[in-house]
Design a protein around this motif. Structure first.
Motif, short mmCIF file in Angstrom:
data_model
loop_
_atom_site.label_atom_id
_atom_site.label_comp_id
_atom_site.label_asym_id
_atom_site.label_seq_id
_atom_site.Cartn_x
_atom_site.Cartn_y
_atom_site.Cartn_z
N ALA A 158 -6.41 7.75 -0.39
CA ALA A 158 -5.95 9.05 -0.89
C ALA A 158 -4.95 9.67 0.07
O ALA A 158 -3.94 10.24 -0.34
CB ALA A 158 -7.14 9.97 -1.12
N THR A 159 -5.23 9.56 1.35
CA THR A 159 -4.33 10.10 2.37
C THR A 159 -2.98 9.41 2.30
O THR A 159 -1.92 10.05 2.38
CB THR A 159 -4.94 9.94 3.77
OG1 THR A 159 -6.17 10.65 3.80
CG2 THR A 159 -4.03 10.47 4.85
N LEU A 160 -2.98 8.09 2.12
CA LEU A 160 -1.74 7.34 1.97
C LEU A 160 -0.98 7.79 0.73
O LEU A 160 0.23 8.01 0.76
CB LEU A 160 -2.04 5.84 1.87
CG LEU A 160 -0.87 4.92 1.55
CD1 LEU A 160 0.14 4.91 2.68
CD2 LEU A 160 -1.37 3.52 1.27
N ALA A 161 -1.68 7.95 -0.38
CA ALA A 161 -1.05 8.30 -1.65
C ALA A 161 -0.39 9.68 -1.61
O ALA A 161 0.65 9.89 -2.24
CB ALA A 161 -2.07 8.25 -2.77
N VAL A 162 -0.94 10.60 -0.85
CA VAL A 162 -0.39 11.95 -0.77
C VAL A 162 1.04 11.92 -0.23
O VAL A 162 1.88 12.71 -0.63
CB VAL A 162 -1.29 12.86 0.10
CG1 VAL A 162 -0.61 14.15 0.46
CG2 VAL A 162 -2.59 13.14 -0.63
N GLY A 163 1.32 10.96 0.64
CA GLY A 163 2.64 10.88 1.25
C GLY A 163 3.67 10.13 0.42
O GLY A 163 4.85 10.07 0.79
N LEU A 164 3.29 9.56 -0.70
CA LEU A 164 4.22 8.80 -1.53
C LEU A 164 4.98 9.71 -2.49
O LEU A 164 4.45 10.71 -2.95
CB LEU A 164 3.47 7.75 -2.35
CG LEU A 164 2.72 6.67 -1.56
CD1 LEU A 164 1.95 5.77 -2.52
CD2 LEU A 164 3.65 5.86 -0.70
N ALA A 165 6.21 9.31 -2.78
CA ALA A 165 6.99 10.05 -3.78
C ALA A 165 6.40 9.78 -5.15
O ALA A 165 5.71 8.78 -5.36
CB ALA A 165 8.44 9.59 -3.73
N ASP A 166 6.68 10.65 -6.09
CA ASP A 166 6.17 10.49 -7.46
C ASP A 166 6.61 9.15 -8.03
O ASP A 166 7.80 8.83 -8.03
CB ASP A 166 6.69 11.63 -8.34
CG ASP A 166 6.00 11.69 -9.68
OD1 ASP A 166 4.84 11.26 -9.78
OD2 ASP A 166 6.63 12.17 -10.65
N GLY A 167 5.66 8.33 -8.46
CA GLY A 167 5.95 7.03 -9.01
C GLY A 167 6.06 5.91 -7.98
O GLY A 167 6.13 4.75 -8.32
N GLU A 168 6.08 6.26 -6.69
CA GLU A 168 6.18 5.25 -5.64
C GLU A 168 4.84 4.54 -5.46
O GLU A 168 3.80 5.14 -5.59
CB GLU A 168 6.59 5.92 -4.32
CG GLU A 168 6.79 4.94 -3.17
CD GLU A 168 7.19 5.63 -1.88
OE1 GLU A 168 7.38 4.93 -0.89
OE2 GLU A 168 7.29 6.87 -1.86
N VAL A 169 4.91 3.25 -5.18
CA VAL A 169 3.71 2.44 -4.99
C VAL A 169 3.77 1.81 -3.60
O VAL A 169 4.81 1.31 -3.18
CB VAL A 169 3.62 1.33 -6.06
CG1 VAL A 169 2.43 0.43 -5.81
CG2 VAL A 169 3.56 1.95 -7.45
N ALA A 170 2.66 1.84 -2.88
CA ALA A 170 2.57 1.18 -1.58
C ALA A 170 1.60 0.04 -1.70
O ALA A 170 0.51 0.19 -2.27
CB ALA A 170 2.13 2.17 -0.52
N GLU A 171 1.97 -1.12 -1.18
CA GLU A 171 1.12 -2.28 -1.24
C GLU A 171 0.99 -2.88 0.14
O GLU A 171 1.94 -2.97 0.88
CB GLU A 171 1.77 -3.32 -2.17
CG GLU A 171 0.90 -3.75 -3.30
CD GLU A 171 1.63 -4.74 -4.17
OE1 GLU A 171 1.46 -5.95 -3.96
OE2 GLU A 171 2.36 -4.28 -5.06
N GLU A 172 -0.23 -3.30 0.47
CA GLU A 172 -0.45 -3.98 1.74
C GLU A 172 -0.97 -5.37 1.42
O GLU A 172 -1.91 -5.54 0.64
CB GLU A 172 -1.48 -3.23 2.58
CG GLU A 172 -1.72 -3.87 3.93
CD GLU A 172 -2.72 -3.10 4.75
OE1 GLU A 172 -3.53 -3.74 5.43
OE2 GLU A 172 -2.71 -1.86 4.68
N CYS A 173 -0.34 -6.36 2.00
CA CYS A 173 -0.73 -7.74 1.77
C CYS A 173 -1.44 -8.26 3.01
O CYS A 173 -0.88 -8.25 4.09
CB CYS A 173 0.51 -8.58 1.49
SG CYS A 173 0.28 -9.78 0.22
N VAL A 174 -2.67 -8.70 2.85
CA VAL A 174 -3.43 -9.25 3.97
C VAL A 174 -3.60 -10.74 3.73
O VAL A 174 -4.10 -11.16 2.69
CB VAL A 174 -4.81 -8.57 4.09
CG1 VAL A 174 -5.60 -9.18 5.23
CG2 VAL A 174 -4.65 -7.07 4.25
N ILE A 175 -3.17 -11.52 4.70
CA ILE A 175 -3.27 -12.98 4.56
C ILE A 175 -4.27 -13.52 5.55
O ILE A 175 -4.43 -13.14 6.62
CB ILE A 175 -1.89 -13.65 4.77
CG1 ILE A 175 -0.92 -13.15 3.71
CG2 ILE A 175 -2.01 -15.15 4.73
CD1 ILE A 175 0.49 -13.62 3.88
#
Length: 52
Positions: free
Chosen positions: A35-52
């Motif tokens: 939720a904290t991460l999402a608050v900083g995103l622009a409207d419609g922006e998606v953040a993805e983290e890839c863990v390998i």
């Protein structure tokens, strides 16, 4: 929050039953972090983290 509340009220009518529960932040640290991460995103922006 008001926009999300309205959306939840609209969607609840599509289910036979539903339950909303408040989980305190200290008991749900992963959701709080997301939720904290999402608050900083622009409207419609998606953040993805890839863990390998």
């Amino acid at each position: 929050m008001a926009k999300l509340c309205g959306e939840a009220r609209r969607l609840k009518d599509k289910f036979l039953s539903f339950q909303i529960s408040h989980v305190l932040r200290n008991l749900n640290s992963e959701a709080d972090a997301q939720a904290t991460l999402a608050v900083g995103l622009a409207d419609g922006e998606v953040a993805e983290e890839c863990v390998i």
